[in-house]
Design a protein around this motif. Sequence first.
Motif, PDB file in Angstrom:
ATOM      1  N   ALA A 426      94.668  28.184  52.409  1.00  0.00           N
ATOM      2  CA  ALA A 426      93.331  27.890  52.947  1.00  0.00           C
ATOM      3  C   ALA A 426      92.262  28.287  51.937  1.00  0.00           C
ATOM      4  CB  ALA A 426      93.142  28.652  54.260  1.00  0.00           C
ATOM      5  N   ASP A 427      92.538  29.373  51.249  1.00  0.00           N
ATOM      6  CA  ASP A 427      91.564  29.849  50.259  1.00  0.00           C
ATOM      7  C   ASP A 427      91.400  28.844  49.110  1.00  0.00           C
ATOM      8  OD1 ASP A 427      89.995  31.850  48.787  1.00  0.00           O
ATOM      9  OD2 ASP A 427      91.769  31.885  47.485  1.00  0.00           O
ATOM     10  N   MET A 428      92.489  28.254  48.679  1.00  0.00           N
ATOM     11  CA  MET A 428      92.401  27.236  47.604  1.00  0.00           C
ATOM     12  C   MET A 428      91.560  26.052  48.082  1.00  0.00           C
ATOM     13  SD  MET A 428      96.322  26.786  46.340  1.00  0.00           S
ATOM     14  CE  MET A 428      97.325  28.197  45.964  1.00  0.00           C
ATOM     15  N   VAL A 429      91.842  25.617  49.289  1.00  0.00           N
ATOM     16  CA  VAL A 429      91.115  24.449  49.806  1.00  0.00           C
ATOM     17  C   VAL A 429      89.625  24.779  49.883  1.00  0.00           C
ATOM     18  CG1 VAL A 429      90.886  22.810  51.715  1.00  0.00           C
ATOM     19  CG2 VAL A 429      93.144  23.698  51.095  1.00  0.00           C
ATOM     20  N   LYS A 430      89.310  25.973  50.347  1.00  0.00           N
ATOM     21  CA  LYS A 430      87.886  26.391  50.452  1.00  0.00           C
ATOM     22  C   LYS A 430      87.210  26.372  49.093  1.00  0.00           C
ATOM     23  CE  LYS A 430      86.977  29.149  54.442  1.00  0.00           C
ATOM     24  NZ  LYS A 430      88.332  29.051  55.065  1.00  0.00           N
ATOM     25  N   ARG A 431      87.933  26.840  48.090  1.00  0.00           N
ATOM     26  CA  ARG A 431      87.308  26.940  46.762  1.00  0.00           C
ATOM     27  C   ARG A 431      87.226  25.603  46.033  1.00  0.00           C
ATOM     28  NH1 ARG A 431      90.385  29.745  43.466  1.00  0.00           N
ATOM     29  NH2 ARG A 431      92.033  30.227  44.948  1.00  0.00           N
ATOM     30  N   TYR A 432      88.215  24.743  46.259  1.00  0.00           N
ATOM     31  CA  TYR A 432      88.264  23.515  45.446  1.00  0.00           C
ATOM     32  C   TYR A 432      87.772  22.259  46.161  1.00  0.00           C
ATOM     33  CZ  TYR A 432      90.798  25.900  41.722  1.00  0.00           C
ATOM     34  OH  TYR A 432      91.161  26.735  40.701  1.00  0.00           O
ATOM     35  N   ALA A 433      88.006  22.169  47.468  1.00  0.00           N
ATOM     36  CA  ALA A 433      87.610  20.929  48.158  1.00  0.00           C
ATOM     37  C   ALA A 433      87.482  21.182  49.660  1.00  0.00           C
ATOM     38  CB  ALA A 433      88.626  19.823  47.888  1.00  0.00           C
ATOM     39  N   PRO A 434      86.491  21.999  50.064  1.00  0.00           N
ATOM     40  CA  PRO A 434      86.387  22.347  51.487  1.00  0.00           C
ATOM     41  C   PRO A 434      86.200  21.119  52.377  1.00  0.00           C
ATOM     42  CG  PRO A 434      84.435  23.073  50.243  1.00  0.00           C
ATOM     43  CD  PRO A 434      85.440  22.614  49.242  1.00  0.00           C
ATOM     44  N   GLU A 435      85.690  20.032  51.792  1.00  0.00           N
ATOM     45  CA  GLU A 435      85.435  18.835  52.602  1.00  0.00           C
ATOM     46  C   GLU A 435      86.715  18.198  53.151  1.00  0.00           C
ATOM     47  OE1 GLU A 435      85.088  19.181  49.372  1.00  0.00           O
ATOM     48  OE2 GLU A 435      85.755  17.407  48.286  1.00  0.00           O
ATOM     49  N   VAL A 436      87.901  18.571  52.593  1.00  0.00           N
ATOM     50  CA  VAL A 436      89.129  17.943  53.110  1.00  0.00           C
ATOM     51  C   VAL A 436      89.978  18.926  53.930  1.00  0.00           C
ATOM     52  CG1 VAL A 436      89.277  16.089  51.401  1.00  0.00           C
ATOM     53  CG2 VAL A 436      90.323  18.309  50.885  1.00  0.00           C
ATOM     54  N   GLU A 437      89.371  20.041  54.307  1.00  0.00           N
ATOM     55  CA  GLU A 437      90.135  21.059  55.025  1.00  0.00           C
ATOM     56  C   GLU A 437      90.864  20.479  56.251  1.00  0.00           C
ATOM     57  OE1 GLU A 437      87.829  24.587  55.482  1.00  0.00           O
ATOM     58  OE2 GLU A 437      89.369  25.534  56.737  1.00  0.00           O
ATOM     59  N   ASP A 438      90.166  19.671  57.016  1.00  0.00           N
ATOM     60  CA  ASP A 438      90.806  19.111  58.227  1.00  0.00           C
ATOM     61  C   ASP A 438      91.966  18.203  57.876  1.00  0.00           C
ATOM     62  OD1 ASP A 438      89.057  20.454  59.699  1.00  0.00           O
ATOM     63  OD2 ASP A 438      87.833  18.719  60.312  1.00  0.00           O
ATOM     64  N   GLN A 439      91.745  17.377  56.851  1.00  0.00           N
ATOM     65  CA  GLN A 439      92.814  16.450  56.432  1.00  0.00           C
ATOM     66  C   GLN A 439      94.058  17.189  55.994  1.00  0.00           C
ATOM     67  OE1 GLN A 439      92.441  13.251  53.442  1.00  0.00           O
ATOM     68  NE2 GLN A 439      90.269  13.406  53.855  1.00  0.00           N
ATOM     69  N   ILE A 440      93.845  18.362  55.376  1.00  0.00           N
ATOM     70  CA  ILE A 440      94.997  19.097  54.831  1.00  0.00           C
ATOM     71  C   ILE A 440      95.760  19.803  55.932  1.00  0.00           C
ATOM     72  CG2 ILE A 440      95.704  20.932  53.215  1.00  0.00           C
ATOM     73  CD1 ILE A 440      94.287  18.906  51.659  1.00  0.00           C
ATOM     74  N   PHE A 441      95.014  20.469  56.785  1.00  0.00           N
ATOM     75  CA  PHE A 441      95.700  21.331  57.738  1.00  0.00           C
ATOM     76  C   PHE A 441      95.928  20.697  59.110  1.00  0.00           C
ATOM     77  CE2 PHE A 441      93.957  24.433  54.635  1.00  0.00           C
ATOM     78  CZ  PHE A 441      95.205  24.807  54.115  1.00  0.00           C
ATOM     79  N   SER A 442      95.253  19.604  59.417  1.00  0.00           N
ATOM     80  CA  SER A 442      95.589  18.896  60.656  1.00  0.00           C
ATOM     81  C   SER A 442      95.755  17.409  60.365  1.00  0.00           C
ATOM     82  CB  SER A 442      94.530  19.083  61.734  1.00  0.00           C
ATOM     83  OG  SER A 442      93.504  19.929  61.308  1.00  0.00           O
ATOM     84  N   PRO A 443      96.825  17.042  59.633  1.00  0.00           N
ATOM     85  CA  PRO A 443      97.000  15.628  59.262  1.00  0.00           C
ATOM     86  C   PRO A 443      97.370  14.793  60.488  1.00  0.00           C
ATOM     87  CG  PRO A 443      98.935  16.870  58.651  1.00  0.00           C
ATOM     88  CD  PRO A 443      97.978  17.854  59.250  1.00  0.00           C
ATOM     89  N   GLY A 444      97.256  13.515  60.374  1.00  0.00           N
ATOM     90  CA  GLY A 444      97.700  12.677  61.485  1.00  0.00           C
ATOM     91  C   GLY A 444      97.111  11.304  61.375  1.00  0.00           C
TER      92      GLY A 444
END
Length: 444
Positions: A426-444
């Motif tokens: 989660a920390d990587m996503v926050k630092r590099y591309a927070p805009e895709v957090e939902d896509q990464i952790f709740s795909p579908g």
Amino acid sequence: MPADGLRFPPDFRWGTATAAHQVEGEPADTDWWEWEQVPGHVRDGTDARRSCEWWAGRYAQDFDLARAMGQNALRLSVDWGRIEPREGKWDPEAFARYRQMLSALREREIEPMVTLFHFVSPSWLVEKGGWQSEGVVRYFERFAAKVVEELGDWVDLWCTINEPNVYGAYSYLLGFWPPQKQDVRQFFRVVHNQLLAHACAYRAIHRLQSSARVGLAQHLHIFDPMRPKSPLDRWAAGMQDSLFNGLVLDPPVDGVLRFPLSLNTRIPELVDSQDYIGLNYYSRSMVSFDITQPGLLFGRRSVMPGAEFSMEGWGETYPQGLYRVLKRLERCGKPIYVTETGVPDNDDSKRPRFLLTHLAAVHRALGEGVLVKGFYFWSLVDNFEWADGFSARFGLIGLDLATGQRTVKRSGQLYEEISRTGAITADMVKRYAPEVEDQIFSPG
Ligand code: IFM
């Protein structure tokens, strides 16, 4: 979201992919080298004369960087024109140079995957009719066997041919690349010959090396109907899919090449001729039925309105497509390597999120039992992008063409963090591309 983010299997291969003509410099006597020197052929007027200078020895610096970035795998190709500069004449110095490269990889604990044909043919072969000629299959089989005899002490993971459908389409159907033909019959002949050459090389390599794992790199593209409720759009999308994907996907499994109008060809040598499936995935097209396009099987390709693009003229960024093609390949029952995915992104503003979303797609497929063994990002360093020259940059490492200086990009730093930890946190996503957090952790 899982507490430790998205974790990949401990034996996962974290790699990058390259090809000889795109990175080596000092090109051999080949069709591409001749073609790219004609003014107007390469968009920005560059050529592959220097590129990443691997032939001059700079591979060592790039392999050091790959190692420092935590990579344990690298896909590279050998240049047929260097190894066999004249028909039947092998160049021992070329083999020596490739041996140096491969042992440099082994010293750094990076496993090589070697591609035998990646778009570039020796000039003598072109004079004999190139990939349209009947003789090419035997020439390629002999070449493959020689490479295994000479380099087999360093390599046992082989990729016979890169993207037969792309090579066939760009060089023989759409006329973009040498020899710039636009002839559907030649297109089918070339794809047929490449698949048969793959099958013969597959068997030859196994005769010579008991530990060999052999496959080919299949480029799969998503074709979706522009209007999903339209039966005609759905039909047209299906036709595009069979022409581009189906044409190459099934033959190494069941030995049948399916041409339109049910003109099928059975090639017994092709049955069960891959130990793993190599998947190159980049993008998707939307397809509408168009009565005015019989030559394109009545399919007009366009892009999804509102879709994300990396650069003008390049395809849609569609990470879900990677999940979809992996699921499609599951039925082949073989291990899968993502032998390429990547994005042209000259300022590296989109590549970090591309990496995260595409790796999350791989993770989702893994979670559903798809046997993905590794991921080779295209590419390690900015390199010669065919008819786009250096105008489309794909590297995790930037290249200053004038000085040869390398700079690890932000996306390269991110890939290092992922490869080293074997996870997306989660920390990587926050630092590099927070805009895709939902896509990464709740795909579908
Ligand atoms: O650079 C190419 C590569 O040679 C084959 N697959 C697609 C890449 C990006 O266009």
